[in-house]
Write an enzyme that holds these catalytic residues in place. Structure first.
Site, PDB file in Angstrom:
ATOM      1  N   CYS A  28       0.864  -1.178   0.000  1.00  0.00           N
ATOM      2  CA  CYS A  28       0.000   0.000   0.000  1.00  0.00           C
ATOM      3  C   CYS A  28       0.900   1.227   0.000  1.00  0.00           C
ATOM      4  O   CYS A  28       2.129   1.123   0.106  1.00  0.00           O
ATOM      5  CB  CYS A  28      -0.941  -0.008   1.199  1.00  0.00           C
ATOM      6  N   HIS A  29       0.308   2.395  -0.144  1.00  0.00           N
ATOM      7  CA  HIS A  29       1.069   3.628  -0.287  1.00  0.00           C
ATOM      8  C   HIS A  29       0.424   4.739   0.534  1.00  0.00           C
ATOM      9  O   HIS A  29      -0.726   4.611   0.985  1.00  0.00           O
ATOM     10  CB  HIS A  29       1.105   4.092  -1.745  1.00  0.00           C
ATOM     11  N   TYR A  45       2.097  11.771 -12.051  1.00  0.00           N
ATOM     12  CA  TYR A  45       0.705  12.003 -11.678  1.00  0.00           C
ATOM     13  C   TYR A  45       0.698  12.812 -10.387  1.00  0.00           C
ATOM     14  O   TYR A  45       1.671  12.806  -9.622  1.00  0.00           O
ATOM     15  CB  TYR A  45      -0.052  10.688 -11.495  1.00  0.00           C
ATOM     16  N   SER A  73       5.758   6.390  -6.493  1.00  0.00           N
ATOM     17  CA  SER A  73       6.636   7.070  -7.446  1.00  0.00           C
ATOM     18  C   SER A  73       6.429   8.575  -7.459  1.00  0.00           C
ATOM     19  O   SER A  73       7.347   9.326  -7.798  1.00  0.00           O
ATOM     20  CB  SER A  73       6.434   6.494  -8.849  1.00  0.00           C
ATOM     21  N   ASP A 250      -2.891  -2.341  -2.540  1.00  0.00           N
ATOM     22  CA  ASP A 250      -2.407  -1.313  -3.450  1.00  0.00           C
ATOM     23  C   ASP A 250      -3.092   0.034  -3.199  1.00  0.00           C
ATOM     24  O   ASP A 250      -3.000   0.949  -4.015  1.00  0.00           O
ATOM     25  CB  ASP A 250      -2.562  -1.719  -4.922  1.00  0.00           C
TER      26      ASP A 250
END
Length: 298
Positions: A28-29, A45, A73, A250
């Site tokens: 996960c982020h 993005y 990223s 995710d």
């Protein structure tokens, strides 16, 4: 100003599947908050803020216990947002960083103290401008002493090209999203067979059985079950490599703003790829604990 992207739902469904105690979301982020942790000027993005409070609220809603937070990223090599989220978890999160290959040992030590346990190499050209394999190998050598691993993100069509690089890595490898195979080919398709061949080259290559929403374009599997091609292709892989698989949401689903997945449905995919209690325990608890909290295993 570029419009910021929201790629998650605030109202995920309540999953039917109940994860085993101690279950870990191992991919996960977090995004920002931008005012505190600005995004990289090279980011492809620009997401809305998705900070630790939101992540941990989702963790609890889905019946999970811990998180492995992977540097997104959009934050480049500035890992402050990830380390901040780990610190806010009360010991219930660890992380994977993205680093400049010229990073100093003192900074690596600081990341380790902050809960980082691996570094990520991204080979998706739509997300990164440069992926220097020689420099990646050099920094991989420098994390051996820390007991870290390398997380590699690539697409299936460059696996053969990457094989010499992967073979040369001196630490365990975790492959994001199984190298993005075309799951429509089925479990015996060329992409999955090539990935199995990679797994068979060394016993310390792990994989994340993740992202049906990215890998399976068919949302309706016919009987109300989404992503059937993913389930059909991935379940045999989990069954054959039960001690090397991980799972994650995710969240907050970078770049999925047009097809925002339901996190409850992602949880309900788990018993479709890991149908037995033993497989679920390995996928969700035992395997991620070995990689990220080994000191708790004795």
């Amino acid at each position: 100003m570029t419009a910021r992207i929201k790629s998650w739902t605030d109202t995920p469904s309540s999953p039917r599947f109940v994860p085993p105690p101690g279950a870990i979301d191992a991919h996960c982020h977090v995004f920002g908050p931008m005012a505190q942790f600005p995004f990289s000027p090279k980011a492809k993005y620009l997401p809305e803020d998705a900070g630790p409070d939101q992540l941990f609220a989702l963790r609890d809603r889905l019946g999970l216990a811990r998180n492995v937070i992977v540097q997104a990223s959009c934050h480049g090599t500035d890992n402050r947002a990830t380390v901040h989220a780990i610190a806010a978890s009360g010991g219930r999160a660890r992380g994977v960083a993205v680093v400049d290959p010229d990073i100093g040992d003192a900074e690596l030590d600081a990341l380790h103290a902050g809960g980082i346990r691996g570094i990520r190499f991204n080979f998706l050209k739509r997300l990164v401008d440069d992926a220097p394999k020689d420099k990646f190998l050099a920094v991989a050598q420098r994390i051996v002493r820390l007991g870290w691993h390398v997380v590699v993100y690539f697409e299936a069509d460059i696996l053969a090209e990457l094989r010499p690089f992967l073979d040369a890595l001196p630490v365990p490898i975790v492959v994001d999203h199984m190298g993005r195979p075309d799951v429509r080919q089925g479990p015996g398709g060329p992409d999955m067979q090539a990935f199995r061949a990679l797994l068979n080259t060394r016993p310390d290559i792990w994989f994340k059985a993740t992202c049906p929403d990215r890998l399976d374009a068919i949302k309706d599997g016919g009987a109300g079950a989404p992503w059937q091609a993913f389930a059909d292709a991935v379940a045999p892989l989990v069954a054959d490599y039960p001690n090397r698989c991980l799972w994650g949401t995710d969240w907050p689903h970078p770049n999925m703003d047009t097809e925002i997945p339901d996190d409850g449905a992602l949880i309900d995919m788990i018993p479709r790829i890991a149908p037995s209690a033993a497989l679920q325990q390995a996928l969700l608890v035992d395997n991620p604990m070995r990689l990220y909290w080994p000191e708790e295993l004795g």
